[in-house]
Design a protein around this motif. Structure first.
Motif, PDB file in Angstrom:
ATOM      1  N   GLU A 143      12.300   2.615   4.519  1.00 30.06           N
ATOM      2  CA  GLU A 143      11.576   3.880   4.571  1.00 30.06           C
ATOM      3  C   GLU A 143      10.314   3.702   3.749  1.00 30.06           C
ATOM      4  OE1 GLU A 143      11.786   8.610   3.342  1.00 30.06           O
ATOM      5  OE2 GLU A 143      13.385   7.237   2.721  1.00 30.06           O
ATOM      6  N   VAL A 144       9.161   3.949   4.357  1.00 28.09           N
ATOM      7  CA  VAL A 144       7.892   3.771   3.655  1.00 28.09           C
ATOM      8  C   VAL A 144       7.092   5.065   3.728  1.00 28.09           C
ATOM      9  CG1 VAL A 144       7.802   1.289   4.088  1.00 28.09           C
ATOM     10  CG2 VAL A 144       6.756   2.847   5.721  1.00 28.09           C
ATOM     11  N   ALA A 145       6.366   5.349   2.673  1.00 22.98           N
ATOM     12  CA  ALA A 145       5.475   6.505   2.628  1.00 22.98           C
ATOM     13  C   ALA A 145       4.138   6.048   2.079  1.00 22.98           C
ATOM     14  CB  ALA A 145       6.061   7.605   1.750  1.00 22.98           C
ATOM     15  N   PHE A 146       3.062   6.577   2.654  1.00 22.00           N
ATOM     16  CA  PHE A 146       1.722   6.222   2.234  1.00 22.00           C
ATOM     17  C   PHE A 146       0.990   7.462   1.717  1.00 22.00           C
ATOM     18  CE2 PHE A 146       2.952   3.029   5.254  1.00 22.00           C
ATOM     19  CZ  PHE A 146       2.407   1.852   4.760  1.00 22.00           C
TER      20      PHE A 146
ATOM     21  N   GLY B  74       0.781  -1.231   0.000  1.00 14.66           N
ATOM     22  CA  GLY B  74       0.000   0.000   0.000  1.00 14.66           C
ATOM     23  C   GLY B  74       0.808   1.273   0.000  1.00 14.66           C
ATOM     24  N   THR B  75       2.109   1.187  -0.122  1.00 15.15           N
ATOM     25  CA  THR B  75       2.948   2.384  -0.041  1.00 15.15           C
ATOM     26  C   THR B  75       2.990   3.118  -1.381  1.00 15.15           C
ATOM     27  OG1 THR B  75       4.945   1.114  -0.606  1.00 15.15           O
ATOM     28  CG2 THR B  75       4.421   1.357   1.728  1.00 15.15           C
ATOM     29  N   SER B  76       3.281   4.425  -1.297  1.00 13.88           N
ATOM     30  CA  SER B  76       3.526   5.215  -2.489  1.00 13.88           C
ATOM     31  C   SER B  76       5.023   5.371  -2.749  1.00 13.88           C
ATOM     32  CB  SER B  76       2.891   6.600  -2.348  1.00 13.88           C
ATOM     33  OG  SER B  76       3.417   7.275  -1.221  1.00 13.88           O
ATOM     34  N   ARG B  77       5.836   5.131  -1.737  1.00 10.73           N
ATOM     35  CA  ARG B  77       7.286   5.144  -1.882  1.00 10.73           C
ATOM     36  C   ARG B  77       7.879   4.154  -0.900  1.00 10.73           C
ATOM     37  NH1 ARG B  77       8.193   9.856  -0.391  1.00 10.73           N
ATOM     38  NH2 ARG B  77       9.347   9.597   1.565  1.00 10.73           N
ATOM     39  N   TYR B  78       8.904   3.415  -1.363  1.00 10.26           N
ATOM     40  CA  TYR B  78       9.479   2.371  -0.515  1.00 10.26           C
ATOM     41  C   TYR B  78      10.954   2.216  -0.840  1.00 10.26           C
ATOM     42  CZ  TYR B  78      10.386  -2.345   1.340  1.00 10.26           C
ATOM     43  OH  TYR B  78      10.909  -3.423   2.015  1.00 10.26           O
ATOM     44  N   ALA B  79      11.786   2.228   0.189  1.00  6.71           N
ATOM     45  CA  ALA B  79      13.210   1.956   0.031  1.00  6.71           C
ATOM     46  C   ALA B  79      13.623   1.037   1.171  1.00  6.71           C
ATOM     47  CB  ALA B  79      14.024   3.245   0.074  1.00  6.71           C
ATOM     48  N   SER B  80      14.464   0.070   0.891  1.00  6.57           N
ATOM     49  CA  SER B  80      14.808  -0.911   1.905  1.00  6.57           C
ATOM     50  C   SER B  80      16.232  -1.404   1.717  1.00  6.57           C
ATOM     51  CB  SER B  80      13.838  -2.095   1.845  1.00  6.57           C
ATOM     52  OG  SER B  80      14.113  -3.035   2.860  1.00  6.57           O
ATOM     53  N   LEU B  81      16.832  -1.855   2.816  1.00  9.61           N
ATOM     54  CA  LEU B  81      18.192  -2.362   2.762  1.00  9.61           C
ATOM     55  C   LEU B  81      18.380  -3.357   3.905  1.00  9.61           C
ATOM     56  CD1 LEU B  81      21.393  -0.387   2.005  1.00  9.61           C
ATOM     57  CD2 LEU B  81      21.336  -1.765   4.089  1.00  9.61           C
TER      58      LEU B  81
ATOM     59  N   PRO C 218       5.514  -9.296  16.120  1.00 11.40           N
ATOM     60  CA  PRO C 218       5.194  -9.993  14.867  1.00 11.40           C
ATOM     61  C   PRO C 218       3.793 -10.598  14.898  1.00 11.40           C
ATOM     62  CG  PRO C 218       6.710 -11.295  16.195  1.00 11.40           C
ATOM     63  CD  PRO C 218       6.597  -9.951  16.858  1.00 11.40           C
ATOM     64  N   LYS C 219       3.164 -10.632  13.729  1.00  8.52           N
ATOM     65  CA  LYS C 219       1.878 -11.292  13.516  1.00  8.52           C
ATOM     66  C   LYS C 219       0.747 -10.672  14.342  1.00  8.52           C
ATOM     67  CE  LYS C 219       4.146 -15.647  12.313  1.00  8.52           C
ATOM     68  NZ  LYS C 219       4.275 -17.098  12.591  1.00  8.52           N
ATOM     69  N   GLU C 220       0.869  -9.394  14.687  1.00  3.16           N
ATOM     70  CA  GLU C 220      -0.176  -8.699  15.438  1.00  3.16           C
ATOM     71  C   GLU C 220      -1.208  -8.129  14.467  1.00  3.16           C
ATOM     72  OE1 GLU C 220      -2.161  -7.018  18.740  1.00  3.16           O
ATOM     73  OE2 GLU C 220      -0.485  -8.426  18.676  1.00  3.16           O
ATOM     74  N   PRO C 221      -2.465  -8.603  14.472  1.00  3.61           N
ATOM     75  CA  PRO C 221      -3.470  -8.071  13.541  1.00  3.61           C
ATOM     76  C   PRO C 221      -3.751  -6.597  13.822  1.00  3.61           C
ATOM     77  CG  PRO C 221      -4.175 -10.160  14.507  1.00  3.61           C
ATOM     78  CD  PRO C 221      -2.991  -9.699  15.303  1.00  3.61           C
ATOM     79  N   HIS C 222      -3.856  -5.799  12.749  1.00  2.79           N
ATOM     80  CA  HIS C 222      -4.082  -4.371  12.911  1.00  2.79           C
ATOM     81  C   HIS C 222      -4.572  -3.763  11.607  1.00  2.79           C
ATOM     82  CE1 HIS C 222       0.039  -4.884  11.411  1.00  2.79           C
ATOM     83  NE2 HIS C 222      -0.114  -3.709  10.816  1.00  2.79           N
ATOM     84  N   GLN C 223      -5.113  -2.547  11.752  1.00  2.00           N
ATOM     85  CA  GLN C 223      -5.465  -1.725  10.608  1.00  2.00           C
ATOM     86  C   GLN C 223      -4.563  -0.508  10.578  1.00  2.00           C
ATOM     87  OE1 GLN C 223      -9.677  -1.033  11.387  1.00  2.00           O
ATOM     88  NE2 GLN C 223     -10.179  -2.054   9.463  1.00  2.00           N
ATOM     89  N   ALA C 224      -4.607   0.233   9.480  1.00  2.00           N
ATOM     90  CA  ALA C 224      -3.935   1.525   9.312  1.00  2.00           C
ATOM     91  C   ALA C 224      -2.488   1.367   8.914  1.00  2.00           C
ATOM     92  CB  ALA C 224      -4.119   2.401  10.520  1.00  2.00           C
ATOM     93  N   LEU C 225      -1.611   2.248   9.438  1.00  2.00           N
ATOM     94  CA  LEU C 225      -0.306   2.391   8.809  1.00  2.00           C
ATOM     95  C   LEU C 225       0.879   1.935   9.639  1.00  2.00           C
ATOM     96  CD1 LEU C 225      -0.808   5.946   7.271  1.00  2.00           C
ATOM     97  CD2 LEU C 225      -1.435   3.734   6.308  1.00  2.00           C
TER      98      LEU C 225
ATOM     99  N   ASP D  76       7.000  11.956   9.315  1.00  2.00           N
ATOM    100  CA  ASP D  76       6.119  13.036   8.863  1.00  2.00           C
ATOM    101  C   ASP D  76       4.675  12.625   9.093  1.00  2.00           C
ATOM    102  OD1 ASP D  76       8.122  14.836   7.622  1.00  2.00           O
ATOM    103  OD2 ASP D  76       8.407  13.147   6.268  1.00  2.00           O
ATOM    104  N   GLY D  77       3.850  13.575   9.505  1.00  2.00           N
ATOM    105  CA  GLY D  77       2.418  13.358   9.556  1.00  2.00           C
ATOM    106  C   GLY D  77       1.921  12.763  10.861  1.00  2.00           C
ATOM    107  N   VAL D  78       0.660  12.366  10.844  1.00  2.00           N
ATOM    108  CA  VAL D  78      -0.016  11.745  11.981  1.00  2.00           C
ATOM    109  C   VAL D  78      -0.562  10.403  11.524  1.00  2.00           C
ATOM    110  CG1 VAL D  78      -1.904  11.953  13.639  1.00  2.00           C
ATOM    111  CG2 VAL D  78      -0.636  13.994  12.925  1.00  2.00           C
ATOM    112  N   VAL D  79      -0.380   9.360  12.335  1.00  2.00           N
ATOM    113  CA  VAL D  79      -0.770   8.007  11.946  1.00  2.00           C
ATOM    114  C   VAL D  79      -1.711   7.429  12.997  1.00  2.00           C
ATOM    115  CG1 VAL D  79       0.070   5.707  11.369  1.00  2.00           C
ATOM    116  CG2 VAL D  79       1.458   7.711  10.831  1.00  2.00           C
ATOM    117  N   ASP D  80      -2.761   6.780  12.544  1.00  2.00           N
ATOM    118  CA  ASP D  80      -3.683   6.079  13.443  1.00  2.00           C
ATOM    119  C   ASP D  80      -3.485   4.578  13.305  1.00  2.00           C
ATOM    120  OD1 ASP D  80      -5.022   8.415  14.345  1.00  2.00           O
ATOM    121  OD2 ASP D  80      -6.145   8.457  12.457  1.00  2.00           O
ATOM    122  N   LYS D  81      -3.783   3.876  14.387  1.00  2.00           N
ATOM    123  CA  LYS D  81      -3.601   2.424  14.396  1.00  2.00           C
ATOM    124  C   LYS D  81      -4.730   1.789  15.177  1.00  2.00           C
ATOM    125  CE  LYS D  81      -0.880  -1.067  13.424  1.00  2.00           C
ATOM    126  NZ  LYS D  81      -0.445  -1.362  12.052  1.00  2.00           N
ATOM    127  N   ARG D  82      -5.308   0.725  14.657  1.00  2.00           N
ATOM    128  CA  ARG D  82      -6.392   0.021  15.335  1.00  2.00           C
ATOM    129  C   ARG D  82      -6.024  -1.439  15.535  1.00  2.00           C
ATOM    130  NH1 ARG D  82     -12.322   0.593  12.964  1.00  2.00           N
ATOM    131  NH2 ARG D  82     -11.952   2.686  13.823  1.00  2.00           N
TER     132      ARG D  82
END
Length: 239
Positions: free
Chosen positions: A25-28, A9-16, A73-80, A49-55
């Motif tokens: 680094e992930v951006a949504f 679901g990301t709009s930008r992703y970089a990983s190493l 790990p393996k914790e069910p959740h919604q959001a970012l 950056d920004g404000v993130v909600d988590k359920r």
């Protein structure tokens, strides 16, 4: 419920891959909410950056810029992002910005640098969320340094104020917090200076003195060792 990668679901992703860590680094996109899912690995992250909600199944949590967050790990959740486990942390935000710069401009030393920064975040998560042990007076010493780190206070003055021998203070402080009194004060001064560079227009010579350094050249050398760039370059990067 299937586990998905943090890149979903990301709009930008970089990983190493760096040692035992996979650092990303992930951006949504704005207002993106992901359906219920989980990740195969535990996460430690910083909201840059920004404000993130988590359920989660039994509660909701939110995180603003600078918040250090963790999720098992393996914790069910919604959001970012993961569950907020600590209050917003300026130090964590600075570490995250250094990781971002390494990912943006990689070289042969980037994996080593990022592994070290990932270890810093792991230590911050542990220290910020776990009660410490030992003498209460060392907590008082740390509080005094937090209040007076820009002053010309000496370890002897701190030791005298809390009523312990200077050598004992130095030994217990390093054992408790993983760094010497001098390293702690220098780090606080540089963190304060970095925040000022990003938000204020004080001349560097004035900022150096305000931060507690003897002159601009001393400040510049210490800042470059800590953040990998000069104060002037850091200011330009964050304007």
């Amino acid at each position: 419920m299937s586990a998905v990668a943090v890149s979903a679901g990301t709009s930008r992703y970089a990983s190493l891959d760096a040692g035992d860590f996979k650092v990303s680094e992930v951006a949504f996109p704005a207002n993106r909410r992901l359906p219920w899912h989980s990740h195969p690995l535990g996460c430690i992250a910083v909201v840059v950056d920004g404000v993130v909600d988590k359920r989660f199944a039994r509660f909701e949590a939110g995180a603003r810029t600078g918040a250090l967050i963790t999720m098992p790990p393996k914790e069910p959740h919604q959001a970012l992002v993961g569950q907020v486990s600590c209050a917003p942390d300026a130090e964590a935000a600075l570490v995250a910005m250094r990781i971002r710069r390494e990912l943006a401009h990689p070289d042969s030393f980037t994996p080593l640098a990022i592994e070290g920064l990932a270890l810093e975040l792991t230590a911050l998560a542990g220290r910020g969320c776990s009660p410490t042990r030992g003498e209460k007076w060392v907590e008082r010493a740390r509080s005094l340094l937090l209040e007076r780190f820009r002053e010309s206070v000496t370890p002897g003055e701190i030791a005298a104020e809390i009523g312990v021998h200077q050598a004992h203070l130095a030994r217990v402080f390093r054992t408790r917090y993983g760094e010497s009194l001098g390293e702690f004060v220098r780090r606080l001064r540089l963190q304060w200076a970095a925040q000022q560079l990003a938000s204020a227009d004080l001349p560097l010579a004035v900022l150096a003195v305000e931060a507690g350094f003897c002159d601009q050249s001393h400040f510049t050398r210490a800042f470059r060792r800590q953040y990998g760039v000069t104060p002037a370059r850091f200011r330009a990067m964050h304007r």
